[in-house]
Design a protein around this motif. Structure first.
Motif, PDB file in Angstrom:
ATOM      1  N   GLY A 271      13.732  11.293 -16.321  1.00 28.10           N
ATOM      2  CA  GLY A 271      13.315  10.954 -18.319  1.00 28.10           C
ATOM      3  C   GLY A 271      14.288  11.462 -19.174  1.00 28.10           C
ATOM      4  N   SER A 272      14.902  11.183 -20.442  1.00 30.50           N
ATOM      5  CA  SER A 272      14.983  12.301 -21.310  1.00 30.50           C
ATOM      6  C   SER A 272      14.345  13.123 -21.780  1.00 30.50           C
ATOM      7  CB  SER A 272      15.692  11.709 -22.837  1.00 30.50           C
ATOM      8  OG  SER A 272      14.106  10.637 -23.479  1.00 30.50           O
ATOM      9  N   SER A 273      12.674  13.493 -21.398  1.00 29.54           N
ATOM     10  CA  SER A 273      11.688  14.609 -22.106  1.00 29.54           C
ATOM     11  C   SER A 273      11.478  14.973 -21.046  1.00 29.54           C
ATOM     12  CB  SER A 273      10.654  13.468 -23.229  1.00 29.54           C
ATOM     13  OG  SER A 273      10.910  12.548 -23.335  1.00 29.54           O
ATOM     14  N   VAL A 274      12.134  14.914 -19.600  1.00 27.27           N
ATOM     15  CA  VAL A 274      11.537  15.775 -18.471  1.00 27.27           C
ATOM     16  C   VAL A 274      11.762  16.725 -18.535  1.00 27.27           C
ATOM     17  CG1 VAL A 274      11.578  15.433 -16.192  1.00 27.27           C
ATOM     18  CG2 VAL A 274      10.477  13.260 -16.757  1.00 27.27           C
ATOM     19  N   ARG A 275      11.169  17.996 -17.772  1.00 24.65           N
ATOM     20  CA  ARG A 275      11.999  19.146 -18.149  1.00 24.65           C
ATOM     21  C   ARG A 275      11.462  19.742 -16.748  1.00 24.65           C
ATOM     22  NH1 ARG A 275      14.363  17.470 -21.487  1.00 24.65           N
ATOM     23  NH2 ARG A 275      13.990  17.378 -23.918  1.00 24.65           N
ATOM     24  N   LYS A 276      10.181  19.416 -16.315  1.00 24.67           N
ATOM     25  CA  LYS A 276       9.605  20.241 -14.911  1.00 24.67           C
ATOM     26  C   LYS A 276      10.114  20.108 -13.207  1.00 24.67           C
ATOM     27  CE  LYS A 276       4.895  20.327 -12.390  1.00 24.67           C
ATOM     28  NZ  LYS A 276       3.805  20.357 -12.415  1.00 24.67           N
ATOM     29  N   TYR A 277      10.606  18.553 -13.138  1.00 24.97           N
ATOM     30  CA  TYR A 277      11.281  17.745 -12.598  1.00 24.97           C
ATOM     31  C   TYR A 277      12.978  17.808 -12.995  1.00 24.97           C
ATOM     32  CZ  TYR A 277       7.157  17.816 -10.642  1.00 24.97           C
ATOM     33  OH  TYR A 277       5.965  17.903  -9.903  1.00 24.97           O
ATOM     34  N   GLN A 278      14.535  18.194 -11.463  1.00 22.65           N
ATOM     35  CA  GLN A 278      15.590  17.560 -11.758  1.00 22.65           C
ATOM     36  C   GLN A 278      16.038  16.415 -10.730  1.00 22.65           C
ATOM     37  OE1 GLN A 278      17.779  21.041 -12.538  1.00 22.65           O
ATOM     38  NE2 GLN A 278      16.735  21.705 -10.597  1.00 22.65           N
ATOM     39  N   VAL A 279      16.990  15.660 -10.426  1.00 18.04           N
ATOM     40  CA  VAL A 279      18.029  15.453  -9.825  1.00 18.04           C
ATOM     41  C   VAL A 279      17.901  15.937  -8.715  1.00 18.04           C
ATOM     42  CG1 VAL A 279      19.368  14.003  -9.005  1.00 18.04           C
ATOM     43  CG2 VAL A 279      18.568  13.708 -10.637  1.00 18.04           C
ATOM     44  N   GLY A 280      17.932  15.807  -7.248  1.00 15.22           N
ATOM     45  CA  GLY A 280      17.242  16.693  -6.060  1.00 15.22           C
ATOM     46  C   GLY A 280      16.192  16.677  -5.764  1.00 15.22           C
ATOM     47  N   ASP A 281      15.275  17.040  -6.356  1.00 15.93           N
ATOM     48  CA  ASP A 281      13.563  18.192  -5.918  1.00 15.93           C
ATOM     49  C   ASP A 281      13.353  17.161  -5.034  1.00 15.93           C
ATOM     50  OD1 ASP A 281      14.475  20.085  -8.326  1.00 15.93           O
ATOM     51  OD2 ASP A 281      13.176  19.923  -9.667  1.00 15.93           O
ATOM     52  N   ARG A 282      12.703  17.872  -4.083  1.00 14.55           N
ATOM     53  CA  ARG A 282      11.613  17.950  -3.580  1.00 14.55           C
ATOM     54  C   ARG A 282      10.249  17.599  -4.332  1.00 14.55           C
ATOM     55  NH1 ARG A 282      12.101  19.414   2.331  1.00 14.55           N
ATOM     56  NH2 ARG A 282       9.959  20.428   1.717  1.00 14.55           N
ATOM     57  N   VAL A 283       9.220  16.097  -4.192  1.00 15.55           N
ATOM     58  CA  VAL A 283       8.590  15.191  -4.556  1.00 15.55           C
ATOM     59  C   VAL A 283       7.540  14.381  -4.085  1.00 15.55           C
ATOM     60  CG1 VAL A 283       9.194  15.872  -7.665  1.00 15.55           C
ATOM     61  CG2 VAL A 283       9.378  13.925  -5.652  1.00 15.55           C
TER      62      VAL A 283
ATOM     63  N   PRO B 254       1.201  -0.808  -0.017  1.00 17.35           N
ATOM     64  CA  PRO B 254      -0.063  -0.121   0.365  1.00 17.35           C
ATOM     65  C   PRO B 254       0.724   1.804   0.020  1.00 17.35           C
ATOM     66  CG  PRO B 254      -0.390  -1.517   1.558  1.00 17.35           C
ATOM     67  CD  PRO B 254       1.057  -1.755   1.229  1.00 17.35           C
ATOM     68  N   GLY B 255       0.131   2.585   0.674  1.00 17.02           N
ATOM     69  CA  GLY B 255       0.778   3.592   0.370  1.00 17.02           C
ATOM     70  C   GLY B 255       0.695   4.527  -0.591  1.00 17.02           C
ATOM     71  N   HIS B 256      -0.242   5.754  -1.170  1.00 15.90           N
ATOM     72  CA  HIS B 256      -0.361   6.645  -1.402  1.00 15.90           C
ATOM     73  C   HIS B 256      -0.086   8.433  -0.933  1.00 15.90           C
ATOM     74  CE1 HIS B 256      -5.168   6.149  -0.478  1.00 15.90           C
ATOM     75  NE2 HIS B 256      -4.498   6.994  -0.001  1.00 15.90           N
ATOM     76  N   GLU B 257       0.686   7.942   0.078  1.00 17.39           N
ATOM     77  CA  GLU B 257       1.030   9.192   0.787  1.00 17.39           C
ATOM     78  C   GLU B 257       2.701   9.368   0.485  1.00 17.39           C
ATOM     79  OE1 GLU B 257      -2.240  10.254   3.489  1.00 17.39           O
ATOM     80  OE2 GLU B 257      -0.872   9.869   3.770  1.00 17.39           O
ATOM     81  N   ILE B 258       3.154  10.232  -0.870  1.00 23.83           N
ATOM     82  CA  ILE B 258       4.665   9.811  -0.116  1.00 23.83           C
ATOM     83  C   ILE B 258       5.329  10.896  -0.709  1.00 23.83           C
ATOM     84  CG2 ILE B 258       6.266   8.456  -2.737  1.00 23.83           C
ATOM     85  CD1 ILE B 258       4.247   6.732  -3.166  1.00 23.83           C
ATOM     86  N   ALA B 259       6.648  10.587   0.032  1.00 22.17           N
ATOM     87  CA  ALA B 259       7.054  12.104  -0.379  1.00 22.17           C
ATOM     88  C   ALA B 259       8.536  11.843  -0.471  1.00 22.17           C
ATOM     89  CB  ALA B 259       6.913  13.131   1.182  1.00 22.17           C
ATOM     90  N   GLY B 260       9.389  12.424  -1.521  1.00 21.90           N
ATOM     91  CA  GLY B 260      11.125  11.432  -1.290  1.00 21.90           C
ATOM     92  C   GLY B 260      11.633  12.953  -2.319  1.00 21.90           C
TER      93      GLY B 260
END
Length: 350
Positions: free
Chosen positions: A73-85, A61-67
């Motif tokens: 991925g190569s097409s991702v523009r909104k996030y980068q390594v190290g971001d809090r999500v 289970p688990g749908h309250e995820i923070a990390g």
């Protein structure tokens, strides 16, 4: 594919055990997340113990995820390594139906893909089903990832991915704010977050709880009034009082009694899902043009709006941080209403 450590329930009557699960390979639109904290929602318990039917095992289970983002991925523009999500209750939808195009992905006409115990679209992972946040990492499409602002801790933010948006969405939809009187039924994992958000929106907030045991907490979190529903005088005193009532409990309540507490054009919104059908007297709706409605989480854009709002107002869930070894006992305590107010798993313990 990659391997993650997770805590899974092997059967409805089993105990949680540590297992290895597979996460899909990072696609061009995907975000890989190192999970730091995972909240425990009562829905996790209903699903894991197969109380709603249709559970698949092993169940993670688990749908309250923070990390923290670990790869993109190569097409991702909104996030980068190290971001809090964060990741909430859903991880995919068709993206083409009217609800999806309106930013209400939770109401996807073809059926949203929930974060755990739900079939994965064949084009994503043939024959697979989703496994949730009681694990060390997860891979999610960028569209279903939200940013967690710096103004809020990851641990207290995790429950906002379900509890927070579940309350924020109806409060916003029905216009909670200055000049409005809002009542929250229940002062638990959902209700306490609702009190904080409704107060921050500027509404006058009243808690309707079975007893006055949590009265001091309710007032501290922003409530102006706190009444015990076990006292019959409460329903006489508050008749016609509220513009909006949010029911956060899953118990079988005498809904007619609560409808009478609504003012002209007031609305009672059902969030908790009782086991039995509700009985409503028509005149309690027609007499004051009252409405009885329901709500289910919120779309991705509104979830991001909620997190930004909570961060700017210093709102987080009240939590008890636990080890993964304590999940079974935490489940029992949630069922016994012995938590103030939300359990959060420190995934470093997995």
């Amino acid at each position: 594919m990659s391997t993650a450590a997770a805590y899974a329930l092997p059967s409805a009557d089993g105990s949680f055990e540590k297992v290895a699960i597979e996460r899909r390979a990072l696609g061009p639109d995907d975000v890989a997340i190192d999970i730091k904290f995972a909240g425990i929602c009562h829905s996790d318990i209903h699903t894991a113990r197969n109380e709603w039917g249709g559970a698949r095992y092993p169940c993670v289970p688990g749908h309250e995820i923070a990390g923290i983002v670990s790869a993109v991925g190569s097409s991702v523009r909104k996030y980068q390594v190290g971001d809090r999500v964060g990741v909430g209750c859903l991880v995919n939808s068709c993206g083409k139906c009217a609800p999806c195009l309106a930013g209400e992905e939770q109401y996807c006409a073809k059926g949203a893909t929930w974060t755990y115990n739900n079939p994965v679209p064949e084009e994503v992972q043939p024959g697979g089903y989703t496994m949730g946040g009681y694990s060390t990492h997860i891979v999610v499409d960028e569209k279903f990832v939200v940013g967690i602002p710096e103004g809020i801790g990851l641990d207290v933010a995790a429950p906002l991915l379900c509890a927070g948006i579940t309350l924020y969405s109806p409060l916003r939809h029905w216009g909670a704010g200055p000049g409005k009187k809002v009542a929250i039924i229940g002062m638990g994992g959902l209700g306490h977050v609702g009190v904080k958000i409704a107060a921050a929106l500027g509404a006058e907030v009243t808690v309707l709880s079975q007893s006055l045991r949590k009265r001091d907490d309710g007032l501290r979190m922003g409530a102006t009034n706190y009444y015990a529903t076990s006292d019959k005088e409460t329903f006489r005193r508050l008749r016609g009082e509220f513009d909006l009532i949010i029911n956060t409990v899953s118990a079988d309540l005498p809904i007619d009694n609560y409808l009478r507490l609504l003012a002209l054009d007031g609305t009672l919104v059902i969030l908790g899902l009782p086991e039995k059908p509700m009985s409503v007297t028509g005149r309690n709706l027609a007499g004051f043009r009252r409405s009885l409605s329901g709500s289910m989480i919120g779309g991705l854009a509104q979830t991001q709006e909620m997190l930004n709002f909570c961060a700017s107002h210093g709102i987080g869930a009240e939590i008890e941080l636990i080890s993964a070894d304590d999940i079974d006992s935490a489940y029992d305590r949630v069922v016994a209403s012995d938590v103030q107010y939300r359990f959060v798993i420190d995934t470093a313990s997995i």
